[in-house]
Design a protein around this motif. Structure first.
Motif, PDB file in Angstrom:
ATOM      1  N   GLU A 143      10.244  15.347   6.607  1.00 54.70           N
ATOM      2  CA  GLU A 143       8.672  15.919   6.425  1.00 54.70           C
ATOM      3  C   GLU A 143       8.289  14.832   8.257  1.00 54.70           C
ATOM      4  N   SER A 144       6.633  15.441   8.085  1.00 53.60           N
ATOM      5  CA  SER A 144       6.177  14.643   9.563  1.00 53.60           C
ATOM      6  C   SER A 144       5.299  13.769   9.012  1.00 53.60           C
ATOM      7  N   THR A 145       5.323  12.745  10.023  1.00 48.89           N
ATOM      8  CA  THR A 145       5.147  11.804   9.592  1.00 48.89           C
ATOM      9  C   THR A 145       3.635  11.362   9.347  1.00 48.89           C
ATOM     10  N   ASP A 146       3.155  12.114   9.262  1.00 46.75           N
ATOM     11  CA  ASP A 146       0.999  12.371   9.262  1.00 46.75           C
ATOM     12  C   ASP A 146       1.050  12.001   8.320  1.00 46.75           C
ATOM     13  N   ASP A 147       2.521  13.470   7.205  1.00 47.57           N
ATOM     14  CA  ASP A 147       2.131  13.176   5.864  1.00 47.57           C
ATOM     15  C   ASP A 147       3.021  12.337   5.232  1.00 47.57           C
ATOM     16  N   VAL A 148       3.984  11.591   5.495  1.00 51.85           N
ATOM     17  CA  VAL A 148       4.191  10.007   5.132  1.00 51.85           C
ATOM     18  C   VAL A 148       3.583   9.097   5.281  1.00 51.85           C
ATOM     19  N   ARG A 149       2.298   9.245   6.282  1.00 51.55           N
ATOM     20  CA  ARG A 149       1.669   7.692   5.864  1.00 51.55           C
ATOM     21  C   ARG A 149       0.628   7.641   5.039  1.00 51.55           C
ATOM     22  N   ASP A 150       0.435   8.724   4.419  1.00 48.29           N
ATOM     23  CA  ASP A 150      -0.443   7.913   3.420  1.00 48.29           C
ATOM     24  C   ASP A 150       0.144   8.864   2.089  1.00 48.29           C
ATOM     25  N   ARG A 151       1.743   8.948   1.738  1.00 41.21           N
ATOM     26  CA  ARG A 151       1.568   8.951   1.008  1.00 41.21           C
ATOM     27  C   ARG A 151       2.412   7.774   0.012  1.00 41.21           C
ATOM     28  N   ALA A 152       2.246   6.921   0.419  1.00 41.71           N
ATOM     29  CA  ALA A 152       2.233   5.303  -0.668  1.00 41.71           C
ATOM     30  C   ALA A 152       1.586   4.506  -0.967  1.00 41.71           C
ATOM     31  N   THR A 153       1.073   4.170  -1.888  1.00 45.79           N
ATOM     32  CA  THR A 153      -0.080   3.190  -1.391  1.00 45.79           C
ATOM     33  C   THR A 153       0.333   1.466  -2.539  1.00 45.79           C
ATOM     34  N   ALA A 154       0.367   0.351  -1.527  1.00 45.59           N
ATOM     35  CA  ALA A 154       0.355  -0.897  -2.520  1.00 45.59           C
ATOM     36  C   ALA A 154      -0.956  -1.678  -3.048  1.00 45.59           C
ATOM     37  N   ILE A 155      -0.222  -1.554  -4.717  1.00 41.50           N
ATOM     38  CA  ILE A 155      -1.828  -1.747  -5.631  1.00 41.50           C
ATOM     39  C   ILE A 155      -1.696  -3.277  -6.723  1.00 41.50           C
ATOM     40  N   VAL A 156      -2.288  -4.166  -5.976  1.00 39.28           N
ATOM     41  CA  VAL A 156      -2.358  -5.156  -6.496  1.00 39.28           C
ATOM     42  C   VAL A 156      -3.707  -6.501  -7.404  1.00 39.28           C
ATOM     43  N   GLY A 157      -2.796  -6.395  -8.292  1.00 40.23           N
ATOM     44  CA  GLY A 157      -4.332  -6.931  -9.437  1.00 40.23           C
ATOM     45  C   GLY A 157      -4.128  -7.307 -10.321  1.00 40.23           C
TER      46      GLY A 157
END
Length: 297
Positions: free
Chosen positions: A212-226
């Motif tokens: 994939e393009s690097t731009d598409d990869v950047r927002d592909r995952a998120t860490a959530i903590v709580g």
């Protein structure tokens, strides 16, 4: 975009090991690729086959529309900087660079001389007696100064300190901006090279698991903590790459876009969100792939 490399159903087997399995991809002209993955994933095998230094068990490889094997027209347009490059006995750095200047038709001596000074490379020392970093510097200089239409860098920074690695990254980008070409950079220092690469290709256990393009990869995952219950409730139905819990607190790495309204709700609920770096994402993806194999029947 113009395709310069086309790979279809590439497989490489050794006696008891499959190094690459049914891999297909294409590489475009004037693009910097990150060929990423853990050691032994198959990256070097793929590059060796593309540059005709190894042979595929099956599949088809086309470089500039032609087979690369014993094809001087194709091979003269490529440069492969190997992590374990060997040189003839008695050679000095000066000999290696002189040979490269004769091999590569686009060689730029001015670039080579500038890099020799910046890396403080001893030209007259026997190559077998130079440090690991100096050996890597020879390869880096050849890779950049060759200005080959397709250049492969296989872990080019081994032995280079942080300053030397930054010189490599800076000069590579500078020369690429002036003379665009296709560059394939194999590395496990993923976060260091993330700002260089335009497209990400991840190989794991001989298979391509991301292209994939690097731009598409950047927002592909998120860490959530709580708080565990709230985090798990939000993650229900989403693909979770990684999960850690300590007491009543849970940290998840989730795939997929999180909308602004969802972010606002999570923040109100006291749940923290953080971006996942390219290195973290690839580590989590390869871990998840390994875990899925372990549980497969």
């Amino acid at each position: 975009m113009t395709t310069v490399v086309e790979v279809k159903n590439l497989t490489k087997r050794y006696r008891t090991t499959t190094a690459v399995e049914n891999v297909s991809f294409s590489l475009e002209r004037d693009t910097i690729y990150g060929l990423l993955g853990r050691n032994g994933a198959g990256k070097t095998t793929v590059m060796s086959i593309l540059t005709a230094q190894n042979f595929a068990t099956s599949g088809d490889v086309r470089i500039f529309g032609e087979e690369p094997y014993e094809n001087a027209r194709v091979l003269s347009r490529m440069c492969f900087v190997r992590e374990s490059q060997r040189y003839p006995d008695g050679w000095r750095a000066r000999n290696a660079l002189k040979a490269a200047s004769l091999i590569f038709p686009n060689w730029n001596e001015e670039v080579a001389q500038r890099l020799i000074k910046e890396f403080q490379l001893p030209l007259n020392r026997d190559i077998k007696k130079v440090s690991r970093g100096q050996l890597s510097a020879i390869g880096v200089i050849i890779g950049i100064a060759s200005r080959a239409e397709i250049t492969f860098f296989d872990e080019p920074y081994l032995g280079l300190d942080a300053v030397a690695r930054q010189i490599f990254y800076d000069r590579l980008l500078e020369d690429y901006a002036e003379h665009p070409r296709t560059i394939i950079l194999s590395s496990h220092l993923i976060d260091e090279v993330s700002n260089l690469i335009e497209r990400v290709m991840v190989i794991d256990a001989g298979k391509v698991i991301m292209d994939e393009s690097t731009d598409d990869v950047r927002d592909r995952a998120t860490a959530i903590v709580g708080e565990s219950a709230a985090v798990e409730a939000f993650a229900a139905g989403r693909e979770v790459l990684h999960r850690e819990s300590l007491g009543h607190v849970t940290s998840l790495t989730v795939l997929g876009h999180i909308t602004p309204s969802e972010r606002a709700q999570l923040t109100t609920a006291g749940i923290e969100l953080a971006p996942v770096s390219l290195q973290q994402l690839i580590v989590r993806l390869t871990q998840a792939a390994a875990e899925s194999k372990e549980v497969a029947p």
